[in-house]
Structures are given as C-alpha cells and as structure tokens.
Design an enzyme around this catalytic site. Sequence first.
Site, PDB file in Angstrom:
ATOM      1  N   LEU A   1      11.435 -57.186 -74.506  1.00 16.31           N
ATOM      2  CA  LEU A   1      12.073 -57.551 -73.238  1.00 16.31           C
ATOM      3  C   LEU A   1      11.225 -58.649 -72.588  1.00 16.31           C
ATOM      4  CD1 LEU A   1      14.361 -56.557 -71.234  1.00 16.31           C
ATOM      5  CD2 LEU A   1      12.452 -55.609 -69.926  1.00 16.31           C
TER       6      LEU A   1
ATOM      7  N   GLU B   1       6.220 -54.080 -78.071  1.00 15.37           N
ATOM      8  CA  GLU B   1       6.007 -53.801 -76.638  1.00 15.37           C
ATOM      9  C   GLU B   1       5.835 -52.299 -76.466  1.00 15.37           C
ATOM     10  OE1 GLU B   1       9.501 -54.796 -74.342  1.00 15.37           O
ATOM     11  OE2 GLU B   1      10.830 -54.079 -75.897  1.00 15.37           O
TER      12      GLU B   1
ATOM     13  N   TYR C   1      20.481 -53.111 -66.713  1.00 18.02           N
ATOM     14  CA  TYR C   1      19.867 -52.734 -65.444  1.00 18.02           C
ATOM     15  C   TYR C   1      18.693 -53.628 -65.086  1.00 18.02           C
ATOM     16  CZ  TYR C   1      15.802 -50.559 -67.750  1.00 18.02           C
ATOM     17  OH  TYR C   1      14.652 -50.345 -68.467  1.00 18.02           O
TER      18      TYR C   1
ATOM     19  N   LYS D   1      18.176 -56.043 -71.303  1.00 20.14           N
ATOM     20  CA  LYS D   1      17.699 -54.851 -70.568  1.00 20.14           C
ATOM     21  C   LYS D   1      18.830 -53.830 -70.523  1.00 20.14           C
ATOM     22  CE  LYS D   1      14.646 -53.830 -66.679  1.00 20.14           C
ATOM     23  NZ  LYS D   1      13.627 -53.093 -67.414  1.00 20.14           N
TER      24      LYS D   1
HETATM   25  N1  PLP Z   1       9.629 -53.626 -71.963  1.00 18.49           N
HETATM   26  C1  PLP Z   1      10.426 -52.583 -71.744  1.00 18.49           C
HETATM   27  C2  PLP Z   1      11.047 -51.894 -72.916  1.00 18.49           C
HETATM   28  C3  PLP Z   1      10.699 -52.141 -70.447  1.00 18.49           C
HETATM   29  O1  PLP Z   1      11.529 -51.092 -70.233  1.00 18.49           O
HETATM   30  C4  PLP Z   1      10.064 -52.799 -69.351  1.00 18.49           C
HETATM   31  C5  PLP Z   1      10.301 -52.366 -67.963  1.00 18.49           C
HETATM   32  O2  PLP Z   1      11.070 -51.472 -67.691  1.00 18.49           O
HETATM   33  C6  PLP Z   1       9.236 -53.884 -69.626  1.00 18.49           C
HETATM   34  C7  PLP Z   1       9.030 -54.287 -70.940  1.00 18.49           C
HETATM   35  C8  PLP Z   1       8.570 -54.646 -68.508  1.00 18.49           C
HETATM   36  O3  PLP Z   1       9.514 -55.449 -67.844  1.00 18.49           O
HETATM   37  P1  PLP Z   1       9.290 -55.899 -66.336  1.00 18.49           P
HETATM   38  O4  PLP Z   1       7.934 -56.537 -66.292  1.00 18.49           O
HETATM   39  O5  PLP Z   1      10.354 -56.882 -66.069  1.00 18.49           O
HETATM   40  O6  PLP Z   1       9.365 -54.672 -65.492  1.00 18.49           O
END
Ligand code: PLP
Length: 295
Positions: free
Chosen positions: A215, A191, A37, A153
């Site tokens: 991610l 994270e 997603y 993701k």
């Molecule tokens: N890490 C995880 C596990 C996430 O689910 C998300 C965002 O949903 C992020 C990091 C941050 O990603 P982004 O900056 O692309 O929204």
Amino acid sequence: MGKLLKDLGYYNGKYDLIENMTVPMTDRVCWFGDGVYEATAVRNGVIYCLDEHIDRFYRSASFIEIEIPYTKDELKTLLSDLVLKVDTSETNHEAFLYWQITRGANIPRNHVFPENAKASLWVTVTPRKLADVYRTDKLITREDIRFYMCNIKTLCLLPNVLAAEAAKKAGAGECVFYRSEANGIKNRVTEGSHANIHCIKDGVLHTAPLDNLILPGIARRNLISACNALNIAVNENPFSLEFLLDADEIILTSSSNFCVRATHIDGVAVGGKSPELLKKIQDALVYDYMTKTSK
Ligand code: PLP
C-alpha cells in the site's frame, strides 16, 4: 453548535452514536468486502494529510470501478463537518477518522456489479490520542499470501487480520509480510499487516518500492519527505528479510503509528544501532503533525 457526541457513525446521510447505527445486510461489503477505505488522525478538528488521503481514496475506488458520488471538495467538507461533531476534550483534542465507500446494495447476492449501483459512504469518528511515536514494538514474520492488488486500500483484509492476530498471540504488535520470491529477490519484504516497513542501514533509509505488493502509505510518504528534508538518502529498491534483520534500525509507519521502532523480530533482538538518526526523523514527523494540526 449542538451537543457534542462521544463518537460518531455515519451511513449515507444519517449519523448517530456508532452503537446506534445499523447498516443494511444487502450492502455488498457484507457479501464481498466490496469497497475501499481510508483512515487518518485528527487534531483540533484538522484532518491530518486530508488531501493525500482523499487522493488515494479516489484512486483506490477507481481501481475497482466504484464511482464516488461526491466531488473531492464535497467529501472533504462532509468529513471536516463530521469531525467537529465529536467531543475530543478528553483525548488532547485528537480523534481517529475512518471512512469507506462500498458498491452499495445488492439483492439477491450476485458477484457481478448491480445495475444502477449507488455507492454507500460510511464514516466513523472516534476520540483517540495519537499513539506514542517513540514507543517500541515487536514483530513476527509471515509469508505474504495476499493477492497482487495490495496497492488498493481494499476492505478485503482477511490475510492481514489473521497476521495481526498471530502477532498478538506471539506478544508482538505487527507482522512483517515477505514473498519468498519477488522481483528476483528471495524473501522480499513487502509490508506489515497494517503498516509499511522500512529500515535504516549505514545512514540510508530503505523502503519497499511503490508497486502492486504494498500500500502506498501516507505515513511512508511523510517519512520519505522527512528524510529528504534531513538530507538522509532514501533507497526504494526491494530488500530481503535477511537485510531487514541485519539493519541498524527497523521502522513501522502508518497513519496511527507515525514512526515506531521495532526491537525484536520473531523473538530475536534487532536494530537499536542508529538511535540518534531515528530520533531526528521521529522529531521531524511529530513536528509536521503538530504544526499542520495546530489551531
Ligand atoms: N500497509 C497496510 C496493509 C495498511 O493497512 C496500512 C494502514 O492501514 C499501511 C500500510 C500504512 O498506510 P498509511 O500510512 O496510509 O496509514
């Protein structure tokens, strides 16, 4: 243009209000969470960082061998058309866009990929103001028990869901994951449950490296670009929980929370020692969003 909708759900060519949409129970996402997603903010009908999200979407899908039945340009056009169908007049012309691709339908339930699988595309558009970048948040910590494909993701988010709920029950907004041993570092911070985690120490931004344990956040990328433009050094080496606790500022980033300062970790006061530098970064991120999404 027809009447605008209060929100929108889309599934394989059909769309309506989210509450009116149904999806087949045979979609493999229901059996296995078999899909990937994306999500990002929208303002004035402009999808923020669309190219970056599209690129990551195709990368995630390719990691799990889902073929997206659209070109990148076709998908960008579809998403851009869908966001214009929703009424955002009560949310500063802002909305949140979410989309996912799944490996399609499978009867009977079977782990191996169905033959001639046709991927299913889901989209939702929800009017929503961007969260206040300058607000603060509290964090808890948890051992990172997730798998080793956190760079994808994926829709399999159970450990993240449990960690987010644990944070909520503790009166916090996010949970910091750490691996008790990774890259030779004890208690390596990876994270958050739905955000990337960074810190500032002695004027340097520290952020976890892009490997299979995090991610590659688009907001992380924007944070690094802002630091580069402001001549703030960026260190992408892994760091420990102890390092985080001792940092001058602790920052969370995501596409719905661009750069939020953490004030507490597991009930202990943290950060707050470099507010001017942090504000410069936050101002730069807000400026980027406002200019790229202006009419
Ligand atoms: N890490 C995880 C596990 C996430 O689910 C998300 C965002 O949903 C992020 C990091 C941050 O990603 P982004 O900056 O692309 O929204």
